[in-house]
Write an enzyme that holds these catalytic residues in place. Structure first.
Site, PDB file in Angstrom:
ATOM      1  N   TYR A 147       0.744  -1.263   0.091  1.00  0.00           N
ATOM      2  CA  TYR A 147      -0.076   0.032   0.007  1.00  0.00           C
ATOM      3  C   TYR A 147       0.782   1.358   0.056  1.00  0.00           C
ATOM      4  CZ  TYR A 147      -4.681   1.993   0.155  1.00  0.00           C
ATOM      5  OH  TYR A 147      -5.694   2.723  -0.256  1.00  0.00           O
ATOM      6  N   HIS A 153       3.123   4.298  -0.410  1.00  0.00           N
ATOM      7  CA  HIS A 153       3.149   5.931  -0.518  1.00  0.00           C
ATOM      8  C   HIS A 153       4.349   6.487  -0.794  1.00  0.00           C
ATOM      9  CE1 HIS A 153       4.359   5.762   3.663  1.00  0.00           C
ATOM     10  NE2 HIS A 153       3.334   5.055   3.888  1.00  0.00           N
ATOM     11  N   HIS A 177       7.389   5.272   1.190  1.00  0.00           N
ATOM     12  CA  HIS A 177       8.313   4.277   0.708  1.00  0.00           C
ATOM     13  C   HIS A 177       8.657   4.492  -0.539  1.00  0.00           C
ATOM     14  CE1 HIS A 177       4.322   2.161   2.528  1.00  0.00           C
ATOM     15  NE2 HIS A 177       5.231   1.877   3.375  1.00  0.00           N
ATOM     16  N   ASP A 237       9.550   4.711  11.340  1.00  0.00           N
ATOM     17  CA  ASP A 237       9.501   3.873  12.600  1.00  0.00           C
ATOM     18  C   ASP A 237      10.821   3.835  13.286  1.00  0.00           C
ATOM     19  OD1 ASP A 237       6.923   2.026  11.666  1.00  0.00           O
ATOM     20  OD2 ASP A 237       7.807   2.650   9.893  1.00  0.00           O
TER      21      ASP A 237
HETATM   22  P1  AMP Z   1       5.631  -0.464   6.022  1.00  0.00           P
HETATM   23  O1  AMP Z   1       5.145  -0.721   4.508  1.00  0.00           O
HETATM   24  O2  AMP Z   1       4.944   0.479   7.056  1.00  0.00           O
HETATM   25  O3  AMP Z   1       6.197  -1.554   6.928  1.00  0.00           O
HETATM   26  O4  AMP Z   1       7.002   0.596   5.925  1.00  0.00           O
HETATM   27  C1  AMP Z   1       8.011  -0.047   5.106  1.00  0.00           C
HETATM   28  C2  AMP Z   1       9.186   0.913   5.261  1.00  0.00           C
HETATM   29  O5  AMP Z   1       8.841   2.330   4.704  1.00  0.00           O
HETATM   30  C3  AMP Z   1       9.580   1.173   6.530  1.00  0.00           C
HETATM   31  O6  AMP Z   1      11.003   1.318   6.574  1.00  0.00           O
HETATM   32  C4  AMP Z   1       9.121   2.408   7.274  1.00  0.00           C
HETATM   33  O7  AMP Z   1       9.777   3.153   8.108  1.00  0.00           O
HETATM   34  C5  AMP Z   1       9.043   3.148   5.912  1.00  0.00           C
HETATM   35  N1  AMP Z   1       8.090   4.265   6.142  1.00  0.00           N
HETATM   36  C6  AMP Z   1       6.709   4.107   6.236  1.00  0.00           C
HETATM   37  N2  AMP Z   1       6.112   5.425   6.058  1.00  0.00           N
HETATM   38  C7  AMP Z   1       7.141   6.233   6.007  1.00  0.00           C
HETATM   39  C8  AMP Z   1       7.282   7.692   6.026  1.00  0.00           C
HETATM   40  N3  AMP Z   1       6.206   8.366   6.332  1.00  0.00           N
HETATM   41  N4  AMP Z   1       8.324   8.383   5.573  1.00  0.00           N
HETATM   42  C9  AMP Z   1       9.515   7.767   5.680  1.00  0.00           C
HETATM   43  N5  AMP Z   1       9.708   6.255   5.624  1.00  0.00           N
HETATM   44  C10 AMP Z   1       8.447   5.636   5.827  1.00  0.00           C
END
Ligand code: AMP
Length: 279
Positions: free
Chosen positions: A32, A34, A37, A148
């Protein structure tokens, strides 16, 4: 861009690239996608020869009653974004773990407070999946977001402790124009909830401004932040050391304000460096 779904095929691809002397970059995600990512992909792309993005909603890092079953998905949109941001491989395994999987990677200390205190077992799930993904993708470099923040610190610790040959790169947190930290979970928010979700970044900004104005007491900074919050439940609002995440009473070294709170059924997290000693 090539899509790989079979873990064994992923490992074979990685072995072949390594044999060619290529530098593999890796961005693990739960999909998903954005701009947060894609910013990770943009950071990795010039630092590697072959870029792998994984999408896997890892059951091990969800607790009972959490949002595993309703986690948002958009495989087609995700594939387009990965291709647009230079991914060579999109790794989307339906299942990731080997039959009989019996190993847990546990990082002590760092994982005990903050989100670790509110999501028992969550970080064990994260480090276990990241360790397995590293084994399959064999990256030279992996990018994780500061969104995170505790996860990034925990992964760095694991890589150091287990002498994994991976360079961990932290990427800045990406926000919407109004200040909301981008998150796949923002999709759960109604317009009214989204408006209240803005209070997380407002609280952190108030803390940063107070710190910039000279306030050094963590308790006073937290009080300044708490006054801005409009949430249904606060898991934590804390000031921690920016490097090792130790609790801080008086800011003397780079520090970070971190928050986790619920708006309706949605749990959101955010964090911000506290100046003027911020990293
Ligand atoms: P997730 O899909 O939520 O597991 O996130 C995957 C990676 O994207 C992780 O390393 C997150 O820290 C990073 N990430 C998610 N949202 C953001 C954001 N707003 N800014 C920077 N990195 C992000």
């Amino acid at each position: 861009m090539q899509t790989i779904t079979d873990p064994a095929a992923m490992r074979a691809w990685a072995r072949a690239r390594r044999a060619e002397g290529r530098r593999i970059g890796f961005v693990p995600t739960m999909g998903y996608l954005h701009r947060g990512h894609t910013s990770l992909m943009d950071l990795a792309r010039p630092r590697c020869d072959a870029l792998v993005v994984s999408i896997y909603v890892n059951p091990l890092q969800f607790g009972p009653g959490e949002d595993l079953d309703r986690y948002p998905r958009d495989p087609e949109g995700d594939a387009r974004k990965c291709a647009e941001h230079g991914a060579d491989v999109l790794f989307m395994p339906p299942d990731l773990y080997a039959p009989g999987h019996a190993t847990t990677v546990h990082v002590a200390g760092l994982t005990e407070g903050l989100c670790g205190a509110h999501r028992p077992g969550h970080f064990d799930g994260v480090t276990t999946v990241v360790a397995r993904l590293f084994g399959l993708v064999k990256p030279h470099l992996a990018v994780f977001g500061e969104k995170d923040y505790q996860q990034l610190a925990t992964v760095r610790r694991m890589v150091e402790d287990l002498a994994m040959d991976v360079e961990v790169v932290g990427a800045p947190l990406v926000r919407d124009a109004d200040g909301l930290a981008l998150s796949s979970r923002n999709a759960y928010l109604s317009p009214a909830e989204r408006a209240r979700a803005l209070s997380l970044s407002r609280a952190l900004r108030a803390m940063r401004e107070a710190a910039e104005a000279g306030e050094r007491e963590a308790a006073a900074l937290v009080a300044a932040g708490r006054a801005r919050l409009d949430v249904d439940r606060l898991d934590y609002l804390e000031v921690r050391d920016a490097r090792d995440l130790r609790p801080v009473e008086v800011i003397e070294a780079p520090a970070r304000a971190l928050v986790a709170a619920w708006i309706g059924r949605t749990r959101l997290i955010d964090n911000m460096p506290l100046g003027p000693t911020a990293p």
